[in-house]
Design an enzyme around this catalytic site. Structure first.
Site, PDB file in Angstrom:
ATOM      1  N   PRO A 169       5.163  42.067 -70.165  1.00 54.66           N
ATOM      2  CA  PRO A 169       3.965  42.647 -69.558  1.00 54.66           C
ATOM      3  C   PRO A 169       4.240  43.704 -68.490  1.00 54.66           C
ATOM      4  CG  PRO A 169       4.274  40.354 -68.884  1.00 54.66           C
ATOM      5  CD  PRO A 169       5.231  40.618 -70.002  1.00 54.66           C
ATOM      6  N   ASN A 170       3.438  44.733 -68.525  1.00 56.27           N
ATOM      7  CA  ASN A 170       3.428  45.845 -67.566  1.00 56.27           C
ATOM      8  C   ASN A 170       4.586  46.824 -67.702  1.00 56.27           C
ATOM      9  OD1 ASN A 170       1.018  45.006 -66.153  1.00 56.27           O
ATOM     10  ND2 ASN A 170       2.250  43.287 -65.415  1.00 56.27           N
ATOM     11  N   ARG A 177       3.346  53.555 -61.533  1.00 51.69           N
ATOM     12  CA  ARG A 177       3.305  53.146 -60.116  1.00 51.69           C
ATOM     13  C   ARG A 177       4.636  52.506 -59.739  1.00 51.69           C
ATOM     14  NH1 ARG A 177      -0.035  49.098 -59.032  1.00 51.69           N
ATOM     15  NH2 ARG A 177       0.346  49.444 -56.850  1.00 51.69           N
ATOM     16  N   TYR A 182      10.813  50.645 -59.828  1.00 49.81           N
ATOM     17  CA  TYR A 182      11.064  50.763 -61.271  1.00 49.81           C
ATOM     18  C   TYR A 182      11.426  52.180 -61.731  1.00 49.81           C
ATOM     19  CZ  TYR A 182       8.942  46.157 -61.181  1.00 49.81           C
ATOM     20  OH  TYR A 182       8.680  44.852 -60.897  1.00 49.81           O
ATOM     21  N   ASN A 234      13.589  42.167 -71.956  1.00 50.07           N
ATOM     22  CA  ASN A 234      13.137  42.118 -70.573  1.00 50.07           C
ATOM     23  C   ASN A 234      11.760  41.456 -70.619  1.00 50.07           C
ATOM     24  OD1 ASN A 234      12.184  42.412 -68.008  1.00 50.07           O
ATOM     25  ND2 ASN A 234      12.683  44.599 -67.829  1.00 50.07           N
ATOM     26  N   ALA A 237       7.404  39.577 -66.142  1.00 50.45           N
ATOM     27  CA  ALA A 237       6.966  38.413 -65.345  1.00 50.45           C
ATOM     28  C   ALA A 237       7.111  37.094 -66.106  1.00 50.45           C
ATOM     29  CB  ALA A 237       5.521  38.615 -64.909  1.00 50.45           C
ATOM     30  N   HIS A 240       9.944  34.487 -65.415  1.00 51.42           N
ATOM     31  CA  HIS A 240       9.895  33.479 -64.362  1.00 51.42           C
ATOM     32  C   HIS A 240       8.976  32.314 -64.688  1.00 51.42           C
ATOM     33  CE1 HIS A 240      11.648  36.997 -62.607  1.00 51.42           C
ATOM     34  NE2 HIS A 240      10.485  37.655 -62.554  1.00 51.42           N
ATOM     35  N   ASP A 247      12.032  28.711 -75.565  1.00 51.55           N
ATOM     36  CA  ASP A 247      12.108  27.893 -76.791  1.00 51.55           C
ATOM     37  C   ASP A 247      12.195  28.773 -78.038  1.00 51.55           C
ATOM     38  OD1 ASP A 247      12.061  25.585 -75.337  1.00 51.55           O
ATOM     39  OD2 ASP A 247       9.935  25.158 -75.661  1.00 51.55           O
ATOM     40  N   GLU A 258      19.539  39.453 -71.571  1.00 55.60           N
ATOM     41  CA  GLU A 258      18.378  39.601 -70.679  1.00 55.60           C
ATOM     42  C   GLU A 258      18.612  40.816 -69.767  1.00 55.60           C
ATOM     43  OE1 GLU A 258      18.373  36.419 -67.842  1.00 55.60           O
ATOM     44  OE2 GLU A 258      16.422  36.946 -66.974  1.00 55.60           O
ATOM     45  N   HIS A 260      16.908  43.242 -66.570  1.00 54.25           N
ATOM     46  CA  HIS A 260      15.870  43.528 -65.566  1.00 54.25           C
ATOM     47  C   HIS A 260      16.162  44.876 -64.928  1.00 54.25           C
ATOM     48  CE1 HIS A 260      13.978  39.727 -66.044  1.00 54.25           C
ATOM     49  NE2 HIS A 260      15.171  39.163 -66.025  1.00 54.25           N
ATOM     50  N   SER A 262      14.880  46.052 -62.074  1.00 59.47           N
ATOM     51  CA  SER A 262      15.038  45.939 -60.619  1.00 59.47           C
ATOM     52  C   SER A 262      16.070  44.875 -60.271  1.00 59.47           C
ATOM     53  CB  SER A 262      13.685  45.592 -59.992  1.00 59.47           C
ATOM     54  OG  SER A 262      13.298  44.282 -60.408  1.00 59.47           O
ATOM     55  N   ARG A 267      14.899  40.114 -54.644  1.00 61.72           N
ATOM     56  CA  ARG A 267      13.449  40.218 -54.407  1.00 61.72           C
ATOM     57  C   ARG A 267      12.849  38.855 -54.060  1.00 61.72           C
ATOM     58  NH1 ARG A 267      10.871  43.701 -59.106  1.00 61.72           N
ATOM     59  NH2 ARG A 267       9.098  43.645 -57.667  1.00 61.72           N
ATOM     60  N   ARG A 271      10.988  35.332 -58.145  1.00 61.82           N
ATOM     61  CA  ARG A 271      11.713  36.105 -59.177  1.00 61.82           C
ATOM     62  C   ARG A 271      13.145  35.591 -59.367  1.00 61.82           C
ATOM     63  NH1 ARG A 271       8.090  40.493 -60.083  1.00 61.82           N
ATOM     64  NH2 ARG A 271       7.011  41.017 -58.144  1.00 61.82           N
TER      65      ARG A 271
HETATM   66  O1  CA2 Z   1      12.938  44.209 -62.916  1.00 59.54           O
HETATM   67  C1  CA2 Z   1      12.434  43.957 -63.995  1.00 59.54           C
HETATM   68  O2  CA2 Z   1      12.748  44.506 -65.037  1.00 59.54           O
HETATM   69  C2  CA2 Z   1      11.281  42.949 -64.075  1.00 59.54           C
HETATM   70  O3  CA2 Z   1      11.454  42.202 -65.264  1.00 59.54           O
HETATM   71  C3  CA2 Z   1      10.016  43.784 -64.130  1.00 59.54           C
HETATM   72  C4  CA2 Z   1       8.727  42.978 -64.073  1.00 59.54           C
HETATM   73  C5  CA2 Z   1       8.770  41.927 -62.962  1.00 59.54           C
HETATM   74  O4  CA2 Z   1       7.637  41.082 -63.046  1.00 59.54           O
HETATM   75  C6  CA2 Z   1      10.043  41.090 -63.013  1.00 59.54           C
HETATM   76  O5  CA2 Z   1      10.032  40.184 -61.923  1.00 59.54           O
HETATM   77  C7  CA2 Z   1      11.269  41.976 -62.941  1.00 59.54           C
HETATM   78  C8  CA2 Z   1       7.547  43.919 -63.883  1.00 59.54           C
HETATM   79  C9  CA2 Z   1       7.378  44.902 -65.026  1.00 59.54           C
HETATM   80  C10 CA2 Z   1       6.934  46.266 -64.636  1.00 59.54           C
HETATM   81  O6  CA2 Z   1       5.854  46.232 -63.723  1.00 59.54           O
HETATM   82  C11 CA2 Z   1       5.340  47.399 -63.243  1.00 59.54           C
HETATM   83  C12 CA2 Z   1       4.448  47.293 -62.192  1.00 59.54           C
HETATM   84  C13 CA2 Z   1       3.902  48.413 -61.620  1.00 59.54           C
HETATM   85  C14 CA2 Z   1       4.239  49.676 -62.094  1.00 59.54           C
HETATM   86  C15 CA2 Z   1       5.119  49.794 -63.151  1.00 59.54           C
HETATM   87  C16 CA2 Z   1       5.672  48.666 -63.730  1.00 59.54           C
END
Ligand code: CA2
Length: 312
Positions: A169-170, A177, A182, A234, A237, A240, A247, A258, A260, A262, A267, A271
């Site tokens: 997700p995201n 952003r 990121y 990757n 979220a 976590h 599974d 895996e 990531h 960041s 953090r 996380r």
């Molecule tokens: O560092 C990573 O790759 C993460 O997997 C990225 C996730 C985060 O929830 C993990 O803890 C670490 C977040 C994905 C990207 O989220 C964004 C949020 C705002 C703007 C752009 C991407």
């Protein structure tokens, strides 16, 4: 002819980029779902250099077989020109679903023209070899195309290992952003990077999948069973929180890395937990998008060592 020109010609023969609803690739085929199938000029498609054959699949689907040397670049160019990312799920449930072709068998139906068969067996470049015997037909026989693709794949002319890159997700919001965490690169940049890295590492196929939904991620991991040799994931979220994803990865037992973007280890506390890690042989954190390149290289290395183990 530059590959970009090939992609432009393909789009032209498909009735323009506005006629492309979805695209995807497998080892040797470009799959297209069209808005209006009657706008597709199959003869024109088949006259494009590097196109070895074409076939309509279902009411809106077209498959275009390329030689292994050109499929990835043409696909990347199609993505750039249309702005549409390759989508595995768009073809799910349609008669041009990727599953159809991944499991194709050499079934001995319509024979492949001798010239193509010989070139493939000799691992010669196929760019100038075409399915001449059907050049005037509306399209090639489906069995013929399946056999051609299978032959290309079975002879190793396209390499053999298939890589699945899964993002949670995201990740589709990359570059929009939080650039400090990121970076400024977008998800499209990430897909390009992965495809290039996979090509350079010798993978025959690199399929990139992103979803914001946990069940979709579980589904794509399950569907990878027997189809892909390695997974780079990757889970964002869901890293976590998701025992379901852990599974799924355990159930398919495909070598997994895996990644990531960041420095998750520096953090927030929440996380620091990764459920999926228990199903991965390596974890890469804090390298930005370059972490995916490292993961892809490491996966290729791991798979080649694993193959050698099997030979011993
Ligand atoms: O560092 C990573 O790759 C993460 O997997 C990225 C996730 C985060 O929830 C993990 O803890 C670490 C977040 C994905 C990207 O989220 C964004 C949020 C705002 C703007 C752009 C991407």
């Amino acid at each position: 002819m530059a590959k970009r020109d090939v992609a432009e010609q393909v789009l032209d023969a498909l009735g323009g980029k506005q006629n492309v609803k979805a695209n995807d690739i497998c080892m040797t085929r470009l799959r297209i779902l069209t808005e209006q199938p009657d706008l597709v000029d199959m003869k024109k498609l088949r006259s494009i250099r590097g196109v070895l054959g074409t076939v309509r699949r279902g009411p809106n689907g077209v498959e275009i077989v390329f030689g292994p040397g050109s499929i990835n670049e043409v696909s990347n160019d199609i993505v750039q020109l249309t702005g549409i990312q390759p989508s595995y799920s768009a073809f799910r449930g349609s008669s041009s679903a990727p599953e159809d072709s991944i499991s194709v068998q050499i079934n001995g139906h319509a024979p492949i023209p001798k010239a193509v068969r010989a070139a493939v067996a000799a691992k010669k470049p196929l760019a100038s070899t075409r399915v001449e015997s059907t050049a005037n037909a509306e399209d090639d026989n489906e069995d013929d195309i399946d056999e051609l693709a299978s032959l290309l794949e079975a002879t190793g002319a396209a390499g053999t290992k298939r890589l699945l890159v899964v993002n949670g997700p995201n990740i589709n919001m990359l570059g929009v952003r939080e650039p400090k965490i990121y970076g400024r690169k977008t998800y499209a940049d990430l897909v390009r990077l992965c495809r290039k890295a996979a090509r350079e590492a010798g993978f025959a196929e690199c399929r990139c999948f992103q979803s914001n939904h946990e069940g979709d991620l579980v589904d794509v991991v399950q569907a990878a069973y027997g189809e892909f040799d390695g997974i780079v994931i990757n889970p964002a979220a869901y890293t976590h929180t998701s025992i379901a994803l852990l599974d799924a990865l355990k159930s398919v037992a495909i070598p997994t890395i895996e990644v990531h973007i960041s420095k998750v280890d520096e953090r927030e506390d929440f996380r620091q937990t990764s459920y999926v890690r228990a199903a991965c042989f390596e974890t890469i954190v804090g390298m930005g998008l370059e972490g995916y390149r490292k993961a892809i290289k490491d996966m290729a290395q791991y798979l080649s060592e694993h193959d050698e183990d099997e030979k011993d």
